[in-house]
Design an enzyme around this catalytic site. Sequence first.
Site, PDB file in Angstrom:
ATOM      1  N   TYR A  32       0.820  -1.220   0.000  1.00  0.00           N
ATOM      2  CA  TYR A  32       0.000   0.000   0.000  1.00  0.00           C
ATOM      3  C   TYR A  32       0.852   1.266   0.000  1.00  0.00           C
ATOM      4  O   TYR A  32       0.539   2.226   0.699  1.00  0.00           O
ATOM      5  CB  TYR A  32      -0.934   0.031   1.222  1.00  0.00           C
ATOM      6  CG  TYR A  32      -1.646  -1.264   1.466  1.00  0.00           C
ATOM      7  CD1 TYR A  32      -2.700  -1.653   0.642  1.00  0.00           C
ATOM      8  CD2 TYR A  32      -1.268  -2.114   2.496  1.00  0.00           C
ATOM      9  CE1 TYR A  32      -3.347  -2.859   0.845  1.00  0.00           C
ATOM     10  CE2 TYR A  32      -1.923  -3.320   2.710  1.00  0.00           C
ATOM     11  CZ  TYR A  32      -2.958  -3.681   1.878  1.00  0.00           C
ATOM     12  OH  TYR A  32      -3.596  -4.868   2.083  1.00  0.00           O
ATOM     13  N   TYR A 161     -12.329  -6.298   6.787  1.00  0.00           N
ATOM     14  CA  TYR A 161     -11.200  -6.510   5.876  1.00  0.00           C
ATOM     15  C   TYR A 161     -11.040  -8.009   5.635  1.00  0.00           C
ATOM     16  O   TYR A 161     -10.972  -8.789   6.597  1.00  0.00           O
ATOM     17  CB  TYR A 161      -9.893  -5.945   6.445  1.00  0.00           C
ATOM     18  CG  TYR A 161      -8.732  -6.232   5.510  1.00  0.00           C
ATOM     19  CD1 TYR A 161      -8.572  -5.499   4.337  1.00  0.00           C
ATOM     20  CD2 TYR A 161      -7.848  -7.285   5.757  1.00  0.00           C
ATOM     21  CE1 TYR A 161      -7.552  -5.801   3.440  1.00  0.00           C
ATOM     22  CE2 TYR A 161      -6.824  -7.582   4.872  1.00  0.00           C
ATOM     23  CZ  TYR A 161      -6.685  -6.836   3.716  1.00  0.00           C
ATOM     24  OH  TYR A 161      -5.678  -7.139   2.813  1.00  0.00           O
ATOM     25  N   ASP A 270     -13.951 -15.245   9.132  1.00  0.00           N
ATOM     26  CA  ASP A 270     -12.583 -15.010   8.696  1.00  0.00           C
ATOM     27  C   ASP A 270     -11.722 -14.847   9.947  1.00  0.00           C
ATOM     28  O   ASP A 270     -11.698 -13.793  10.562  1.00  0.00           O
ATOM     29  CB  ASP A 270     -12.559 -13.753   7.811  1.00  0.00           C
ATOM     30  CG  ASP A 270     -11.151 -13.391   7.346  1.00  0.00           C
ATOM     31  OD1 ASP A 270     -10.177 -13.947   7.877  1.00  0.00           O
ATOM     32  OD2 ASP A 270     -11.049 -12.530   6.449  1.00  0.00           O
TER      33      ASP A 270
HETATM   34  C1  LIG Z   1      -4.571 -10.369   6.499  1.00  0.00           C
HETATM   35  C2  LIG Z   1      -5.994 -10.745   6.357  1.00  0.00           C
HETATM   36  C3  LIG Z   1      -6.493 -11.303   5.174  1.00  0.00           C
HETATM   37  C4  LIG Z   1      -5.641 -11.486   3.934  1.00  0.00           C
HETATM   38  O1  LIG Z   1      -4.605 -12.384   4.120  1.00  0.00           O
HETATM   39  P1  LIG Z   1      -3.323 -12.330   3.119  1.00  0.00           P
HETATM   40  O2  LIG Z   1      -2.496 -13.499   3.558  1.00  0.00           O
HETATM   41  O3  LIG Z   1      -2.671 -11.011   3.362  1.00  0.00           O
HETATM   42  O4  LIG Z   1      -3.854 -12.470   1.738  1.00  0.00           O
HETATM   43  C5  LIG Z   1      -7.822 -11.663   5.133  1.00  0.00           C
HETATM   44  N1  LIG Z   1      -8.624 -11.479   6.208  1.00  0.00           N
HETATM   45  C6  LIG Z   1      -8.183 -10.963   7.359  1.00  0.00           C
HETATM   46  C7  LIG Z   1      -9.110 -10.827   8.511  1.00  0.00           C
HETATM   47  C8  LIG Z   1      -6.860 -10.552   7.474  1.00  0.00           C
HETATM   48  O5  LIG Z   1      -6.429  -9.992   8.622  1.00  0.00           O
END
Ligand SMILES: *Cc1c(COP(=O)(O)O)cnc(C)c1O
Length: 451
Positions: A32, A161, A270
């Site tokens: 970024y 995110y 997630d």
């Molecule tokens: C970091 C993150 C991602 C993405 O993972 P990468 O390995 O950077 O592609 C997805 N979801 C959450 C909650 C994250 O913190």
Amino acid sequence: MLSGTATAAAEEAPLTRRTLIQRDRGLLWHPYAPLGGDAPYAAHGAQGTRLSLAAEDGSCFEAVDAMSSWWSAIHGYRNPALDAALLDQAGRFSHVMFGGLTHEPAVRLAEQLAAMTGLDHVFFADSGSVSVEVALKLAVQYQLGRGRPGRNRFLALRGGYHGDTFAAMAVCDPVDGMHAAFPAQIREQLFLPRPPAARLVGGVLRADSSEVAAWIDTLEAMVRGHSDELAAIIVEPVLQGAGGMHVYAPECLAAARRVASENGLLLIVDEIATGFGRTGKLFASQWADVVPDIMCVGKALTGGYLTLAAMLCSSRVAAVVTESPLRALLHGPTFMGNPLACAVASASLELLETSNWQQQVAGIEHGLAAALAPARGLDAVKEVRVLGAVGVVELTVPVDVKAASAAALDCGVWIRPFRNLIYTMPPFISSAEDVATIGAGVCAAVDGVHG
Ligand SMILES: *Cc1c(COP(=O)(O)O)cnc(C)c1O
């Protein structure tokens, strides 16, 4: 080489490192950041909770790592058990294709993950973002398998995110996720407001009950109004990370579980940032006793050694896809189930299970609460919050990242603030002194730059 003596080598080293920063500039993109805009330090070592860094003028120094290399290095750097697992696997084979072949590191790790999560099926992906892509795909294939091809959109949270690939971006916060920059690539999804904030009081996450009730009403109305087009709800459980380090009411997560089930939607959690103990529970979903249909893990999975993520799902979900005309889950990365990454991840999970991580995380939580408390009195500080091994100082203004990082480094602490947040998530092995140092560094950064 020019030198034969140790003294000459030591004198030469800083020059080499200064050159490294200069060689990087304009050549490499950093996360970024504009090309050439952002790499003022070089790392030349890392051990335990310490990073060995060099500045552009060649000066070398050590810093306590307050970031765990973005949530991942939970056991610290150069952990002997993880080093050994990596070397041992490299001595057997580093990679073989996963199409048509299986191997011990992948099977063992999948068994460990299934046992830890209670979810029966595992898909290995090469990064967190890709595991989110696979989770979204699986949800769509599940609805297709149930004869509902129209259910192909997602309900996500404002402030969320989930990664940087297009489908993952589409379920990130529409403003922070930079949807405006890619109007033709981003499929429009549905969003709920950020769930109301919760704060830790005596080990329990508490929130304003009327705000929670109102949020749940919004959730129910949204899902009822769109159930014929929604495949799944996707959330970061209880702690939204890169979208603002926002801790929210577990009741909202529990409600998402209930409302998803009542309306034929899947719940995707997630846990890429929150998994493996970071919030004080093995998985943050456990703050609400929620069992998801689909879970993504990554970041700390390999203890910060290699890139690996996994998508896990329940047998109910997997069965629908397996019995559908497509039968397969339509994804398959070249480096799927990479044996080196799986072997290290396996060792990392073993280490976690045999360590007293609950005590370590509780100790860090306690230490951060005390060490960050002085920030509360500072003018630019809006709020200080701590959950597990995560400490956050939210400012009323955007952080001057460069100046704040430099001020923390003056106190021997490596931080990487973003937006209006100076935050820390130290390795679980951090000592009480490390945590106190981190707290002092964060407070000095706030005071020195924004005081
Ligand atoms: C970091 C993150 C991602 C993405 O993972 P990468 O390995 O950077 O592609 C997805 N979801 C959450 C909650 C994250 O913190």
